[in-house]
Design an enzyme around this catalytic site. Structure first.
Site: not given
Length: 387
Positions: A67-68
């Site tokens: 999710s970065a």
């Protein structure tokens, strides 16, 4: 553990913290990079390329950052807004008419970025094969009814964020977010960061997998009205359903998954690529002018959503596409903005100290936001800066 790379004078605490991650926190292979004033001051790597292998992690080894990815993809929409091609306060349906179905006429572009669209789940989850089709995810979200009145509350759109963002970019530019990112940002800047990994770079990417370590404190281990564990175990909870929008979740080591472009979950980056991306958002770097104007930086980090998160169950803070510094996801300082990746990865910028940070790992922990390995590195930067 032999730690490779360099740190500038004064940043020695970061090397010590990085080594401690291997000695005490079960790290297998990882890298960290830090920029200040557009210049790299930390560039470290150690361990093995694959979580279950023996080949060494090398300078230039890359990893999936989960999710970065969201913080990288958010820059695409903000730059389109900065260039006058996209209105953040326009309804999504203005650009994507099919999206208006089932009560979504008032969902604004900014609601996609600040997690207020009311669309974190799919009533009919996609299979891994369907999720890799760039048309199926957006079509599924367009057919979905909101689970709360859009704009009235916030909850983390773990997977649906990417499909909404990707389709908006496609409707405005004719390209998917990964294509636009490569053509406009990462390609021209020479960043080792991909949303849709080219086959020519696949040999650089290490195999990721679960690792165990000491139980983290803070972050999503906090206990609000009901525990995070209960939320994940309840099949009817928004938490469980949001993360199950693809069922079963794809094998992130699968070359087909890495080659696809899912702007919520599957960017691949080196630590340096992630850190230099954030460095270039907030200032000039070697050979490149800053990407965000000061006004766009303020859009990224101005609080849009705060308080109890209907999906993550703890209090979260979001700007436009970026998590903000807070108890669930501590960054360097109150003015920082960025995004963690579930399992460990972290990228952020702090305009006040002119710091940009990137950390990637092949050892995925249970943490969703405040991974203790990344947090140890951030604390070391604070120490180095005297904050």
């Amino acid at each position: 553990m032999d730690v490779n790379g360099t740190v500038a004078e004064g940043f020695e605490p970061v090397r010590e913290a990085f080594a401690a991650n291997f000695e005490a926190l079960g790290e297998r292979g990882a890298a960290v990079a830090v920029y200040r004033d557009g210049q790299r001051v930390v560039d470290l790597w150690a361990g093995t390329k694959d979580v279950d292998g023996t080949s060494p992690w090398e300078h230039g080894t890359a990893q999936i950052v989960r999710s970065a990815t969201k913080g990288v993809a958010a820059a695409v929409l903000l730059l389109l807004h900065q260039r006058g091609q996209l209105d953040l306060d326009a309804p999504v349906g203005h650009y994507w008419p099919e999206f208006k179905a089932r009560g979504k006429e008032r969902v604004l572009v900014r609601h996609v970025l600040n997690h207020r669209a009311g669309l974190p789940v799919l009533d009919h989850p996609l299979t891994p094969e369907q999720a890799l089709d760039p048309l199926r995810g957006p079509a599924a979200v367009a057919a979905q009814a909101p689970v709360w009145e859009p704009g009235t509350d916030h909850g983390y759109h773990a997977l649906t964020y990417g499909w909404m963002l990707d389709e908006l970019v496609r409707r405005v530019t004719g390209q998917g977010a990964g294509e636009w990112l490569a053509a406009q940002i990462t390609g021209p800047l020479g960043l080792d960061l991909w949303l849709g990994l080219p086959e020519s770079e696949a040999h650089r990417v290490g195999r990721a997998g679960r690792v165990e370590g000491p139980e983290p404190t803070g972050g999503l281990r906090a206990r609000p009205k009901r525990s995070v564990t209960e939320a994940y175990e309840d099949p009817a909870s928004l938490t469980r359903r949001a993360f199950a929008a693809i069922t079963p979740f794809p094998d992130q080591n699968d070359p087909a998954y890495r080659a696809a472009a899912l702007p919520a979950t599957n960017a691949v980056a080196t630590a340096d690529g992630l850190a230099r991306f954030y460095a270039t958002l907030i200032g000039d770097t070697a050979g490149a002018s800053r990407l965000f104007t000061p006004e766009t930086v303020e859009l990224a980090r101005a609080e849009e959503s705060a308080g109890p998160d209907r999906v993550l169950v703890v209090g979260t803070r979001f700007g436009l596409g970026y998590m903000l510094h807070g108890s669930a996801s501590p960054f360097l300082a109150p003015g920082s903005f960025g995004h963690p990746g579930r399992g460990g990865a972290l990228g952020f910028a702090d305009p006040g100290s002119r710091i940009a940070f990137g950390y990637v790992t092949n050892g995925l922990r249970k943490t969703v936001t405040a991974d203790p390995r990344a947090q140890g590195l951030v604390r070391a930067i604070r120490q180095a800066l005297g904050l």
